[in-house]
Design a protein around this motif. Structure first.
Motif, PDB file in Angstrom:
ATOM      1  N   LEU A  68     -10.425   2.626   1.390  1.00 56.94           N
ATOM      2  CA  LEU A  68      -9.386   2.000   2.199  1.00 56.94           C
ATOM      3  C   LEU A  68      -8.055   2.628   1.823  1.00 56.94           C
ATOM      4  CD1 LEU A  68     -10.499  -1.682   1.561  1.00 56.94           C
ATOM      5  CD2 LEU A  68     -11.031  -0.289   3.561  1.00 56.94           C
ATOM      6  N   ARG A  69      -7.465   3.372   2.744  1.00 58.68           N
ATOM      7  CA  ARG A  69      -6.181   4.025   2.466  1.00 58.68           C
ATOM      8  C   ARG A  69      -5.065   3.133   2.993  1.00 58.68           C
ATOM      9  NH1 ARG A  69      -5.142   9.069   1.111  1.00 58.68           N
ATOM     10  NH2 ARG A  69      -7.242   9.685   1.725  1.00 58.68           N
ATOM     11  N   LEU A  70      -4.290   2.593   2.065  1.00 55.08           N
ATOM     12  CA  LEU A  70      -3.149   1.752   2.421  1.00 55.08           C
ATOM     13  C   LEU A  70      -1.900   2.619   2.450  1.00 55.08           C
ATOM     14  CD1 LEU A  70      -3.892  -1.317   0.129  1.00 55.08           C
ATOM     15  CD2 LEU A  70      -4.285  -1.130   2.594  1.00 55.08           C
ATOM     16  N   THR A  71      -1.193   2.575   3.559  1.00 58.07           N
ATOM     17  CA  THR A  71       0.058   3.309   3.673  1.00 58.07           C
ATOM     18  C   THR A  71       1.148   2.331   4.076  1.00 58.07           C
ATOM     19  OG1 THR A  71      -0.471   3.911   5.951  1.00 58.07           O
ATOM     20  CG2 THR A  71      -0.994   5.529   4.259  1.00 58.07           C
ATOM     21  N   GLY A  72       2.332   2.623   3.625  1.00 59.62           N
ATOM     22  CA  GLY A  72       3.469   1.764   3.927  1.00 59.62           C
ATOM     23  C   GLY A  72       4.621   2.106   3.010  1.00 59.62           C
ATOM     24  N   PRO A  73       5.710   1.383   3.145  1.00 57.09           N
ATOM     25  CA  PRO A  73       6.909   1.719   2.380  1.00 57.09           C
ATOM     26  C   PRO A  73       6.745   1.574   0.864  1.00 57.09           C
ATOM     27  CG  PRO A  73       7.233  -0.313   3.650  1.00 57.09           C
ATOM     28  CD  PRO A  73       5.912   0.254   4.048  1.00 57.09           C
ATOM     29  N   ASP A  74       5.822   0.762   0.396  1.00 52.79           N
ATOM     30  CA  ASP A  74       5.685   0.524  -1.046  1.00 52.79           C
ATOM     31  C   ASP A  74       4.388   1.089  -1.623  1.00 52.79           C
ATOM     32  OD1 ASP A  74       8.111  -0.911  -1.148  1.00 52.79           O
ATOM     33  OD2 ASP A  74       7.085  -2.692  -0.376  1.00 52.79           O
ATOM     34  N   THR A  75       3.781   2.073  -0.959  1.00 60.83           N
ATOM     35  CA  THR A  75       2.490   2.585  -1.437  1.00 60.83           C
ATOM     36  C   THR A  75       2.586   3.925  -2.143  1.00 60.83           C
ATOM     37  OG1 THR A  75       2.043   3.625   0.701  1.00 60.83           O
ATOM     38  CG2 THR A  75       1.203   1.384   0.366  1.00 60.83           C
ATOM     39  N   ASP A  76       3.779   4.425  -2.364  1.00 56.93           N
ATOM     40  CA  ASP A  76       3.930   5.732  -3.003  1.00 56.93           C
ATOM     41  C   ASP A  76       3.424   5.762  -4.435  1.00 56.93           C
ATOM     42  OD1 ASP A  76       5.022   6.728  -0.695  1.00 56.93           O
ATOM     43  OD2 ASP A  76       7.093   6.440  -1.339  1.00 56.93           O
ATOM     44  N   GLY A  77       3.372   4.650  -5.097  1.00 52.19           N
ATOM     45  CA  GLY A  77       2.964   4.607  -6.494  1.00 52.19           C
ATOM     46  C   GLY A  77       1.468   4.669  -6.725  1.00 52.19           C
ATOM     47  N   SER A  78       0.677   4.759  -5.660  1.00 55.68           N
ATOM     48  CA  SER A  78      -0.783   4.812  -5.786  1.00 55.68           C
ATOM     49  C   SER A  78      -1.320   3.667  -6.625  1.00 55.68           C
ATOM     50  CB  SER A  78      -1.228   6.152  -6.370  1.00 55.68           C
ATOM     51  OG  SER A  78      -0.833   7.198  -5.520  1.00 55.68           O
ATOM     52  N   ALA A  79      -0.795   2.481  -6.372  1.00 53.66           N
ATOM     53  CA  ALA A  79      -1.233   1.292  -7.096  1.00 53.66           C
ATOM     54  C   ALA A  79      -1.492   0.178  -6.089  1.00 53.66           C
ATOM     55  CB  ALA A  79      -0.163   0.853  -8.089  1.00 53.66           C
ATOM     56  N   LEU A  80      -2.344  -0.740  -6.466  1.00 47.44           N
ATOM     57  CA  LEU A  80      -2.654  -1.892  -5.629  1.00 47.44           C
ATOM     58  C   LEU A  80      -1.942  -3.101  -6.219  1.00 47.44           C
ATOM     59  CD1 LEU A  80      -4.377  -3.098  -3.291  1.00 47.44           C
ATOM     60  CD2 LEU A  80      -6.095  -3.635  -5.023  1.00 47.44           C
ATOM     61  N   ARG A  81      -1.012  -3.623  -5.487  1.00 47.53           N
ATOM     62  CA  ARG A  81      -0.323  -4.820  -5.954  1.00 47.53           C
ATOM     63  C   ARG A  81      -1.269  -6.008  -5.851  1.00 47.53           C
ATOM     64  NH1 ARG A  81       5.794  -4.181  -3.546  1.00 47.53           N
ATOM     65  NH2 ARG A  81       6.181  -2.175  -4.551  1.00 47.53           N
ATOM     66  N   PHE A  82      -1.206  -6.910  -6.810  1.00 47.86           N
ATOM     67  CA  PHE A  82      -2.091  -8.071  -6.826  1.00 47.86           C
ATOM     68  C   PHE A  82      -1.991  -8.879  -5.540  1.00 47.86           C
ATOM     69  CE2 PHE A  82      -2.433  -7.080 -11.248  1.00 47.86           C
ATOM     70  CZ  PHE A  82      -3.671  -7.567 -11.625  1.00 47.86           C
ATOM     71  N   GLN A  83      -0.774  -9.053  -5.041  1.00 46.99           N
ATOM     72  CA  GLN A  83      -0.614  -9.838  -3.818  1.00 46.99           C
ATOM     73  C   GLN A  83      -1.318  -9.165  -2.644  1.00 46.99           C
ATOM     74  OE1 GLN A  83       3.605 -10.243  -3.303  1.00 46.99           O
ATOM     75  NE2 GLN A  83       3.951  -8.062  -3.002  1.00 46.99           N
ATOM     76  N   TRP A  84      -1.344  -7.819  -2.601  1.00 44.38           N
ATOM     77  CA  TRP A  84      -2.064  -7.118  -1.540  1.00 44.38           C
ATOM     78  C   TRP A  84      -3.558  -7.353  -1.677  1.00 44.38           C
ATOM     79  CZ3 TRP A  84       0.356  -1.574  -2.194  1.00 44.38           C
ATOM     80  CH2 TRP A  84       1.717  -1.631  -1.899  1.00 44.38           C
ATOM     81  N   GLY A  85      -4.031  -7.241  -2.913  1.00 42.02           N
ATOM     82  CA  GLY A  85      -5.463  -7.436  -3.155  1.00 42.02           C
ATOM     83  C   GLY A  85      -5.911  -8.825  -2.756  1.00 42.02           C
ATOM     84  N   ASP A  86      -5.129  -9.837  -3.166  1.00 41.11           N
ATOM     85  CA  ASP A  86      -5.453 -11.222  -2.801  1.00 41.11           C
ATOM     86  C   ASP A  86      -5.497 -11.401  -1.288  1.00 41.11           C
ATOM     87  OD1 ASP A  86      -5.644 -11.996  -5.430  1.00 41.11           O
ATOM     88  OD2 ASP A  86      -3.638 -12.876  -5.529  1.00 41.11           O
ATOM     89  N   ALA A  87      -4.547 -10.770  -0.596  1.00 38.48           N
ATOM     90  CA  ALA A  87      -4.443 -10.964   0.854  1.00 38.48           C
ATOM     91  C   ALA A  87      -5.440 -10.128   1.644  1.00 38.48           C
ATOM     92  CB  ALA A  87      -3.021 -10.617   1.309  1.00 38.48           C
ATOM     93  N   LEU A  88      -5.857  -8.979   1.116  1.00 33.22           N
ATOM     94  CA  LEU A  88      -6.646  -8.037   1.904  1.00 33.22           C
ATOM     95  C   LEU A  88      -8.128  -7.951   1.574  1.00 33.22           C
ATOM     96  CD1 LEU A  88      -4.207  -5.003   2.098  1.00 33.22           C
ATOM     97  CD2 LEU A  88      -5.074  -6.349   3.992  1.00 33.22           C
TER      98      LEU A  88
END
Length: 188
Positions: A68-88
């Motif tokens: 799953l390739r996530l792109t967006g304004p805050d994805t440059d760090g190649s990390a999964l934010r916990f809030q994204w993981g919880d939501a997605l």
């Protein structure tokens, strides 16, 4: 290269050289090749590799991976934010299950560079080796079937074709879409 097949890419490169284009067309006709998309070719290769592996190890299987390739304004760090993981992650798992028509459990196996690339795989089901002919075991899993169905639906949406046959998936797709919108993310 875009989503075009390698054959289309090759044809485009040779379009300005009529002699080379004619030679290539004759060769392809002589070989009796057919136009198939890359996914069909890859599926056939995987099925052949699995059949060959099962000649030596009847319980062999090929591991599947969902990227799953996530792109967006805050994805440059190649990390999964916990809030994204919880939501997605749960909505993606639910969407694959609905598309497969059976529960599919996914597990996170890693995160890699390239915006944020989430690697997941279906949870391995225990195999029943007593009395089953593993050579007749399916070469695709429920997860693979579900992802194929989702891909077909998304292609139909992009092509603006009739999508009523996938109505059962709309709620699951909408749930993932809302989660992506909440964090200004795109999913590939």
């Amino acid at each position: 290269m875009t989503g075009d097949s390698w054959r289309e890419h090759r044809r485009a490169l040779l379009r300005d050289d009529p002699a080379e284009a004619d030679r290539s067309a004759r060769l392809l006709d002589q070989l009796g090749t057919e136009d198939r998309d890359d996914e069909e070719i890859e599926a056939e290769h995987r099925a052949s590799r699995l059949a060959a592996a099962r000649e030596y190890a009847p319980h062999a299987r090929l591991d599947e991976e969902l990227q799953l390739r996530l792109t967006g304004p805050d994805t440059d760090g190649s990390a999964l934010r916990f809030q994204w993981g919880d939501a997605l992650l749960q909505p993606v798992e639910h969407m694959v299950s609905v598309a497969a028509g059976t529960p599919v459990q996914l597990e996170l196996t890693g995160i890699s560079v390239g915006s944020t690339v989430v690697h997941a795989r279906p949870v391995a089901a225990p195999t029943d080796t007593a009395g089953s002919d593993t050579l007749d075991a399916p070469t695709t899993s429920a997860a693979s079937t579900g992802l194929g169905t989702l891909t077909t639906l998304l292609d139909a949406l992009e092509s603006e074709r009739d999508v009523r046959e996938w109505a059962r998936l709309f709620d699951a797709v909408d749930s993932v879409s809302r989660a992506l919108s909440r964090y200004a993310l795109d999913l590939g």
